[in-house]
Design a protein around this motif. Structure first.
Motif: not given
Length: 344
Positions: A308-313
């Motif tokens: 949720p913070l890095l918005e990375t899978k």
């Protein structure tokens, strides 16, 4: 024996693990059961009464590979590694933060907040998926109580009060877990409060085993970024206690371990036959049960989520390592405050 993600898990009682030229070999009753090139093994995890040769211990230490010893229930016992190579400046900053009451309290508060928010997420999901209106309403009330605990944690002024809020929230949460278990499974998997050392029912035995593996992952993550896993903020520092690993573990207990436990139970992937009752009332996973849970745990860690913070899978198994890095950045003063992982 299971080899998953370069980690070899040895669960067979009285197995003997030793080095044979450039390979790692596992014998049971003097019969070879497994032999793999040592360079394919990143770490060795042994459950219960498994013997490891001194020569293999030295070789693992020389090559920077870890040896982890767990008891039959999966509780952490010891870890053997080579020389510490962590960043001394980061550890100095960690000791400074631990000596600052204000910093310690705020990091502890974020730890508790992350735990309660993720616990509430599990209960809310249970309320949405319940086919029984009364039980759904009960779970909704439990979620509301956790929201109240979250507000109380935000208003707490001392570490003792914060720990009290966390303890009360945990009691309500574990009571609610019983209602997320499918009715047909409840006779075999009733959670009569949280019991440890030893667990006294099958649900607790399953949770304890999952928490032990999660604890190992959190400790490895902290050591990988150079933090001292013994020096925590929420959990008190005691000899032999990985307090910071326990801190990091809190935000993941419900969304990684508890959700998996509920999935295994509700889908019938684990049954009463996968547990043994021991003298004194202790209930532990059988050898067959441990194999099932380890395999499910590793499969779960390969599933992808969006941070949720890095918005990375990323694979779920990397989450503790990402959060350990965010914690290190906070301790170094590169971030204004630590943000725990919050499941969506």
């Amino acid at each position: 024996m299971l080899t998953l993600q370069n980690t070899l898990y040895v669960m067979t009682p009285l197995a003997y693990v030793h080095i044979d030229n450039a390979t790692l070999r596992v014998d049971v009753e003097h019969e070879k059961k497994l032999q793999v090139p040592l360079h394919h093994v990143g770490s060795l995890v042994c459950f219960g009464n498994v013997m490891v040769s001194p020569a293999l211990m030295h070789r693992l230490a020389d090559e920077g590979k870890s040896l982890v010893l767990l008891d039959d229930s999966g509780r952490f016992k010891a870890r053997l590694e080579g020389a510490v190579s962590g960043n001394i400046l980061l550890r100095q900053a960690q000791h400074h933060a631990a000596g600052d009451a204000a910093i310690t309290f705020e990091l502890a508060r974020e730890c508790v907040a992350g735990k309660i928010k993720n616990s509430r997420s599990v209960v809310q999901r249970g309320a949405r998926e319940s086919a029984d209106g009364d039980e759904s309403a009960h779970l909704t009330r439990a979620a509301d109580n956790l929201a109240a605990s979250l507000r109380a944690a935000a208003e707490a002024q001392t570490l003792d009060v914060l720990r009290g809020v966390e303890g009360e929230a945990a009691r309500g949460y574990f009571e609610a877990l019983n209602r997320i278990v499918k009715p047909a499974m409840r006779a075999d998997f009733r959670l009569d409060g949280r019991t440890r050392r030893p667990p006294l029912d099958r649900f607790n035995a399953l949770l304890s085993f999952l928490y032990a593996m999660l604890m190992n992952d959190c400790r490895s993550a902290l050591e990988a970024v150079g933090l001292d896993p013994q020096l925590g903020f929420l959990h008190a520092v005691r000899p032999g206690r990985a307090a910071l690993a326990l801190d990091l573990q809190e935000e993941f207990r419900s969304v990684l371990a508890d959700r998996l436990a509920l999935t295994l139970i509700n889908r019938g992937q684990i049954s009463a036959d996968d547990f043994d009752r021991h003298e004194g009332g202790a209930v532990l996973l059988s050898d067959k049960g441990r194999r099932k849970v380890v395999a499910a745990w590793q499969e779960r860690k390969q599933e992808e989520v969006t941070h949720p913070l890095l918005e990375t899978k990323m694979p779920i198994g990397l989450l503790p390592f990402v959060q350990a890095r965010l914690l290190a950045r906070t301790i170094r003063g590169e971030m204004d405050g630590y943000l725990p992982y919050l499941a969506r």
